[in-house]
Design a protein around this motif. Structure first.
Motif, PDB file in Angstrom:
ATOM      1  N   PRO A 135       0.812  -1.223   0.000  1.00 34.65           N
ATOM      2  CA  PRO A 135       0.000   0.000   0.000  1.00 34.65           C
ATOM      3  C   PRO A 135       0.843   1.270   0.000  1.00 34.65           C
ATOM      4  CG  PRO A 135      -0.284  -1.234   2.066  1.00 34.65           C
ATOM      5  CD  PRO A 135       0.469  -2.108   1.130  1.00 34.65           C
ATOM      6  N   GLY A 136       1.999   1.219   0.670  1.00 31.58           N
ATOM      7  CA  GLY A 136       2.848   2.404   0.705  1.00 31.58           C
ATOM      8  C   GLY A 136       3.533   2.663  -0.629  1.00 31.58           C
ATOM      9  N   ALA A 137       3.717   1.599  -1.428  1.00 34.14           N
ATOM     10  CA  ALA A 137       4.401   1.756  -2.710  1.00 34.14           C
ATOM     11  C   ALA A 137       3.441   2.147  -3.832  1.00 34.14           C
ATOM     12  CB  ALA A 137       5.129   0.462  -3.080  1.00 34.14           C
ATOM     13  N   LEU A 138       2.156   1.954  -3.608  1.00 36.73           N
ATOM     14  CA  LEU A 138       1.189   2.170  -4.692  1.00 36.73           C
ATOM     15  C   LEU A 138       1.207   3.577  -5.315  1.00 36.73           C
ATOM     16  CD1 LEU A 138      -2.006   0.108  -3.832  1.00 36.73           C
ATOM     17  CD2 LEU A 138      -0.409  -0.193  -5.723  1.00 36.73           C
ATOM     18  N   PRO A 139       1.353   4.635  -4.536  1.00 38.87           N
ATOM     19  CA  PRO A 139       1.359   5.949  -5.186  1.00 38.87           C
ATOM     20  C   PRO A 139       2.421   6.046  -6.277  1.00 38.87           C
ATOM     21  CG  PRO A 139       1.135   6.229  -2.830  1.00 38.87           C
ATOM     22  CD  PRO A 139       1.376   4.768  -3.063  1.00 38.87           C
ATOM     23  N   GLN A 140       3.618   5.550  -5.985  1.00 41.85           N
ATOM     24  CA  GLN A 140       4.660   5.676  -6.995  1.00 41.85           C
ATOM     25  C   GLN A 140       4.433   4.705  -8.162  1.00 41.85           C
ATOM     26  OE1 GLN A 140       8.581   6.013  -5.437  1.00 41.85           O
ATOM     27  NE2 GLN A 140       9.399   6.566  -7.445  1.00 41.85           N
ATOM     28  N   ILE A 141       3.824   3.559  -7.873  1.00 41.20           N
ATOM     29  CA  ILE A 141       3.490   2.637  -8.951  1.00 41.20           C
ATOM     30  C   ILE A 141       2.477   3.305  -9.887  1.00 41.20           C
ATOM     31  CG2 ILE A 141       2.309   0.458  -9.461  1.00 41.20           C
ATOM     32  CD1 ILE A 141       3.727  -0.719  -7.005  1.00 41.20           C
ATOM     33  N   PHE A 142       1.533   4.003  -9.314  1.00 43.92           N
ATOM     34  CA  PHE A 142       0.552   4.704 -10.156  1.00 43.92           C
ATOM     35  C   PHE A 142       1.198   5.817 -10.981  1.00 43.92           C
ATOM     36  CE2 PHE A 142      -3.038   2.626  -8.089  1.00 43.92           C
ATOM     37  CZ  PHE A 142      -3.883   2.510  -9.167  1.00 43.92           C
ATOM     38  N   THR A 143       2.180   6.475 -10.406  1.00 37.40           N
ATOM     39  CA  THR A 143       2.912   7.469 -11.193  1.00 37.40           C
ATOM     40  C   THR A 143       3.504   6.790 -12.420  1.00 37.40           C
ATOM     41  OG1 THR A 143       3.446   8.686  -9.193  1.00 37.40           O
ATOM     42  CG2 THR A 143       4.796   9.140 -11.135  1.00 37.40           C
ATOM     43  N   GLY A 144       4.104   5.633 -12.219  1.00 34.27           N
ATOM     44  CA  GLY A 144       4.669   4.879 -13.331  1.00 34.27           C
ATOM     45  C   GLY A 144       3.611   4.491 -14.347  1.00 34.27           C
ATOM     46  N   LEU A 145       2.436   4.087 -13.863  1.00 31.98           N
ATOM     47  CA  LEU A 145       1.357   3.689 -14.781  1.00 31.98           C
ATOM     48  C   LEU A 145       0.921   4.866 -15.641  1.00 31.98           C
ATOM     49  CD1 LEU A 145      -0.840   1.421 -12.474  1.00 31.98           C
ATOM     50  CD2 LEU A 145       0.550   0.716 -14.433  1.00 31.98           C
ATOM     51  N   ARG A 146       0.865   6.046 -15.027  1.00 29.97           N
ATOM     52  CA  ARG A 146       0.422   7.229 -15.769  1.00 29.97           C
ATOM     53  C   ARG A 146       1.459   7.646 -16.813  1.00 29.97           C
ATOM     54  NH1 ARG A 146       0.471  11.214 -12.382  1.00 29.97           N
ATOM     55  NH2 ARG A 146      -0.295   9.952 -10.658  1.00 29.97           N
ATOM     56  N   VAL A 147       2.707   7.641 -16.406  1.00 28.77           N
ATOM     57  CA  VAL A 147       3.764   8.039 -17.338  1.00 28.77           C
ATOM     58  C   VAL A 147       3.851   7.060 -18.497  1.00 28.77           C
ATOM     59  CG1 VAL A 147       6.268   8.280 -17.591  1.00 28.77           C
ATOM     60  CG2 VAL A 147       5.116   9.210 -15.572  1.00 28.77           C
ATOM     61  N   SER A 148       3.761   5.758 -18.194  1.00 26.56           N
ATOM     62  CA  SER A 148       4.061   4.782 -19.231  1.00 26.56           C
ATOM     63  C   SER A 148       2.921   4.610 -20.233  1.00 26.56           C
ATOM     64  CB  SER A 148       4.445   3.434 -18.611  1.00 26.56           C
ATOM     65  OG  SER A 148       3.385   2.933 -17.856  1.00 26.56           O
ATOM     66  N   ILE A 149       1.691   4.963 -19.868  1.00 23.15           N
ATOM     67  CA  ILE A 149       0.638   4.845 -20.885  1.00 23.15           C
ATOM     68  C   ILE A 149       0.895   5.864 -22.002  1.00 23.15           C
ATOM     69  CG2 ILE A 149      -1.092   6.443 -19.896  1.00 23.15           C
ATOM     70  CD1 ILE A 149      -1.971   3.089 -21.466  1.00 23.15           C
ATOM     71  N   ALA A 150       1.348   7.047 -21.628  1.00 25.59           N
ATOM     72  CA  ALA A 150       1.654   8.067 -22.634  1.00 25.59           C
ATOM     73  C   ALA A 150       2.856   7.641 -23.481  1.00 25.59           C
ATOM     74  CB  ALA A 150       1.926   9.405 -21.949  1.00 25.59           C
ATOM     75  N   LEU A 151       3.897   7.137 -22.798  1.00 22.58           N
ATOM     76  CA  LEU A 151       5.076   6.682 -23.538  1.00 22.58           C
ATOM     77  C   LEU A 151       4.720   5.512 -24.454  1.00 22.58           C
ATOM     78  CD1 LEU A 151       7.905   6.850 -20.851  1.00 22.58           C
ATOM     79  CD2 LEU A 151       7.560   8.331 -22.836  1.00 22.58           C
ATOM     80  N   GLY A 152       3.870   4.630 -23.953  1.00 20.43           N
ATOM     81  CA  GLY A 152       3.446   3.478 -24.751  1.00 20.43           C
ATOM     82  C   GLY A 152       2.744   3.919 -26.030  1.00 20.43           C
ATOM     83  N   LEU A 153       1.925   4.943 -25.906  1.00 19.48           N
ATOM     84  CA  LEU A 153       1.213   5.455 -27.081  1.00 19.48           C
ATOM     85  C   LEU A 153       2.205   6.037 -28.091  1.00 19.48           C
ATOM     86  CD1 LEU A 153      -1.562   5.902 -28.341  1.00 19.48           C
ATOM     87  CD2 LEU A 153      -1.691   8.091 -27.124  1.00 19.48           C
ATOM     88  N   VAL A 154       3.194   6.744 -27.593  1.00 17.68           N
ATOM     89  CA  VAL A 154       4.234   7.285 -28.474  1.00 17.68           C
ATOM     90  C   VAL A 154       4.919   6.155 -29.220  1.00 17.68           C
ATOM     91  CG1 VAL A 154       6.503   8.407 -28.512  1.00 17.68           C
ATOM     92  CG2 VAL A 154       4.681   9.317 -27.048  1.00 17.68           C
ATOM     93  N   VAL A 155       5.301   5.124 -28.473  1.00 17.25           N
ATOM     94  CA  VAL A 155       6.073   4.034 -29.056  1.00 17.25           C
ATOM     95  C   VAL A 155       5.239   3.241 -30.069  1.00 17.25           C
ATOM     96  CG1 VAL A 155       7.086   1.800 -28.507  1.00 17.25           C
ATOM     97  CG2 VAL A 155       7.750   3.815 -27.207  1.00 17.25           C
ATOM     98  N   ILE A 156       3.976   2.981 -29.744  1.00  9.73           N
ATOM     99  CA  ILE A 156       3.182   2.180 -30.695  1.00  9.73           C
ATOM    100  C   ILE A 156       2.901   2.989 -31.958  1.00  9.73           C
ATOM    101  CG2 ILE A 156       0.838   2.711 -29.830  1.00  9.73           C
ATOM    102  CD1 ILE A 156       2.143  -0.647 -31.161  1.00  9.73           C
ATOM    103  N   THR A 157       2.704   4.305 -31.799  1.00  5.85           N
ATOM    104  CA  THR A 157       2.493   5.138 -32.979  1.00  5.85           C
ATOM    105  C   THR A 157       3.719   5.103 -33.889  1.00  5.85           C
ATOM    106  OG1 THR A 157       1.117   6.601 -31.645  1.00  5.85           O
ATOM    107  CG2 THR A 157       1.880   7.451 -33.754  1.00  5.85           C
ATOM    108  N   ALA A 158       4.886   5.271 -33.295  1.00  2.00           N
ATOM    109  CA  ALA A 158       6.123   5.262 -34.085  1.00  2.00           C
ATOM    110  C   ALA A 158       6.327   3.901 -34.744  1.00  2.00           C
ATOM    111  CB  ALA A 158       7.307   5.608 -33.189  1.00  2.00           C
ATOM    112  N   THR A 159       6.012   2.844 -33.995  1.00  2.10           N
ATOM    113  CA  THR A 159       6.147   1.502 -34.548  1.00  2.10           C
ATOM    114  C   THR A 159       5.235   1.322 -35.759  1.00  2.10           C
ATOM    115  OG1 THR A 159       6.690   0.623 -32.371  1.00  2.10           O
ATOM    116  CG2 THR A 159       5.954  -0.954 -34.026  1.00  2.10           C
ATOM    117  N   GLU A 160       4.020   1.806 -35.640  1.00  2.03           N
ATOM    118  CA  GLU A 160       3.077   1.655 -36.750  1.00  2.03           C
ATOM    119  C   GLU A 160       3.450   2.521 -37.953  1.00  2.03           C
ATOM    120  OE1 GLU A 160      -0.911   0.430 -34.128  1.00  2.03           O
ATOM    121  OE2 GLU A 160      -0.636   2.486 -34.827  1.00  2.03           O
TER     122      GLU A 160
END
Ligand SMILES: Nc1ncnc2c1ncn2[C@@H]1O[C@H](COP(=O)(O)OP(=O)(O)OP(=O)(O)O)[C@@H](O)[C@H]1O
Ligand SMILES: [Mg+2]
Lengths: 294, 258
Positions: free
Chosen positions: A211-236
């Motif tokens: 539970p104490g680690a979840l805030p930072q895990i969520f930060t990672g989830l938020r950052v990586s969805i945007a990065l993931g979109l960048v990467v899949i767009t470039a891949t396509e």
């Protein structure tokens, strides 16, 4: 080590304070009412501004194209983009491209996030593993994931696997780094308190560390969805004949800027919506983070 | 003997590669069912000693007896930490019930017991608030409730009322005296208040400036039940000036040290 100094203390009995908001009448009630109205007004203003700005920009764009202040063949006016979007939707290509991109992104994201969290937590907890792998992962993260694409194509051929894997890679590293940091920077006093109250091993992990680690895990989830979109767009762009990235790239090659804009806008909307979903999930999952009063 | 430290020292390795000796040869015995108050200048190692006796930290040298399992009710120990150490992700009720939950107490029972203690420390009505929404004094009362609810045999308290306002502090002290006289737990209390140390303790132990040693171990032979009126008696004043004389030198020395 020491707590807040002095007397932050409330009145002698705690019970009064909770009651205030509920039973307040007269002047206090009026003051609270004013405060609430002001907060509501501010929120409404914020919302109005956040909508009005893009709307105004689109209007300006339309006007500029109509008046030929800009070249309408390159800066397709919004009205024409809307027409193109309508055509792409009724032809079924936009929904299908959207579906391909979303599927690749979400599958890659889910795999990468799950693996990243597990590995990050493990590295945080197991010192030899961390010493062995953490520097390596940090170095690998520094390589742009899209640069892995040619290699992945060589290994896996031109199927879905290499496309999904680019998303897996970026999501994995972001979450691994965030989960690891969450464990490494964990407040030792809370771990001590957990142990003092009988949480050891698994229980300590489940009831304190996670539970104490979840805030930072969520930060990672938020950052990586945007990065993931960048990467899949470039891949396509380069390795696909469907998906939103392909739509943008192909429209450019065929010089159909109206369709290109449809692709760009769709990608932007997808990014905004996915980020909003994650923010919402975070709010529901971590109510305590949003109850701070300072 | 509930707790015993013999020749306990503790040294820390500091960031710059140096070291710091916090405790140097502490001998201390605490019989079951006694209340021992611990006084000493800031930084002399009181919290460190408490953690070592409670089994949360290892002594560098010396032996500690009586610190076994540290489970809240399994090992029958509970802690009130100097900086509260409340879990920010749990609401007030769940924070109080944490120790019981770890011990496998059922939901209904732990909720009932937690509510009862919240009422006793004046936090009824705040069950669903989060610690960050509370004032410093409220957090401290919450951390007291979290310890008491586990019904420990040994209670370690590190300045449990440092951030509580003076009025509440008086009420809580009276509460503490009453509860202790009813239950006779073994208690180790770190405090900066000489009055509190005398009023609550069967013994008051004064520590030296760092590195901490035992400077004075003074029995408090005041009749029980004690009340706040006890602090107006001549015997109380005499103890107070004895303790202040012992403490004053050490506080001055610790100021020179830092
Ligand atoms: N984990 C640690 N690493 C390094 N030094 C430490 C550590 N814990 C405590 N110390 C040092 O040990 C000494 C004693 O600390 P401790 O917290 O026990 O003091 P204290 O008597 O409780 O002080 P206070 O009354 O201010 O709470 C201090 O000088 C402190 O800086
Ligand atoms: Mg201390």
């Amino acid at each position: 080590m020491s707590g807040p100094a002095g007397t932050l203390a409330a009145g002698a009995a705690g019970t009064g304070e909770a009651g205030v908001a509920g039973v307040a009448g007269g002047e206090l009630g009026a003051a609270l009412g004013r405060l609430r109205r002001r907060q509501r007004r501010r929120r409404r203003t914020d919302l109005a501004l956040s909508i009005a700005t893009p709307v105004a920009l689109v209007g300006l764009w339309q006007l500029a194209a109509d008046q030929h202040w800009v070249d309408p063949r390159i800066f397709t006016p919004p009205s024409q983009i809307a027409v193109a979007a309508g055509q792409l939707i009724s032809a079924g290509t936009l929904p299908s491209d959207l579906g391909y991109t979303l599927a690749r992104l979400l599958v890659g994201y889910a795999i990468g996030a799950a693996a990243g969290v597990v590995v990050g937590l493990l590295l945080g907890l197991v010192r030899p593993l961390r010493a062995a792998l953490s520097p390596l992962f940090t170095a690998l993260y520094a390589v742009p994931q899209i640069a892995l694409l040619p290699l992945l194509l060589v290994i896996f051929g031109i199927g879905e696997t290499p496309k999904v894997l680019t998303v897996v890679a970026v999501t994995f590293f972001v979450l691994e780094i965030n989960a690891l940091a969450a464990v490494r920077n964990f407040d030792p006093r809370l771990l001590e308190a957990g142990r003092a109250y009988g949480a050891n091993g698994r229980k300590l992990f489940r009831h304190v560390l996670l539970p104490g680690a979840l805030p930072q895990i969520f930060t990672g989830l938020r950052v990586s969805i945007a990065l993931g979109l960048v990467v899949i767009t470039a891949t396509e762009f380069v390795a696909s004949n469907n998906g939103l990235g392909f739509l943008v790239w192909n429209s450019w090659q065929l010089f159909q800027p109206d369709q290109m804009y449809v692709g760009l806008v769709t990608i932007a909307v997808v990014g905004v919506l996915l980020t909003a979903v994650i923010t919402l999930v975070e709010r529901l999952a971590l109510p305590w983070l949003h109850h701070r009063h300072r | 003997m509930e707790l015993a430290a013999a020749g306990v020292s503790k040294a820390f390795v500091t960031k710059g590669g140096g070291h710091l000796v916090a405790l140097a040869g502490i001998d201390l015995e605490v019989r079951s069912g006694t209340f021992v108050s611990l006084l000493g200048p800031s930084g002399c190692g009181k919290s460190t000693l408490l953690r070592i006796l409670g089994g949360l930290e290892q002594a560098s040298t010396g032996t500690v007896a009586g610190t076994g399992a540290t489970g809240a009710t399994g090992g029958r120990r509970a802690f009130v930490f100097q900086d509260y150490s409340l879990f920010p992700w749990l609401n007030v009720l769940d924070n109080v019930a944490f120790g019981l939950r770890m011990d496998g107490v059922g939901r209904q029972e732990r909720t009932d017991r937690a509510r009862a203690w919240l009422a006793r420390v004046g936090l009824a009505g705040f069950e669903s608030a989060y610690p960050e929404q509370l004032s410093g004094g409220m957090r401290q009362r919450l951390s007291l409730a979290r310890a008491f609810v586990t019904e420990p045999d040994v209670l370690f308290m590190d300045e449990p009322m440092g951030a509580v306002d003076p009025q509440t502090r008086l009420l809580l002290q009276e509460d503490l005296i009453r509860i202790w006289e009813e239950t006779r737990k073994t208690v180790l209390l770190v405090t900066h208040s000489i009055e509190e140390a005398i009023l609550l303790g069967d013994r008051v132990v004064v520590m030296t400036a760092r590195p901490g040693r035992v400077k004075l171990d003074l029995p408090v032979e005041l009749d029980r039940p004690r009340t706040l009126a006890t602090s107006a008696t001549p015997a109380f004043s005499e103890l107070r000036s004895l303790l202040w004389d012992a403490l004053r030198d050490e506080v001055e020395r610790s100021m020179d040290l830092s």
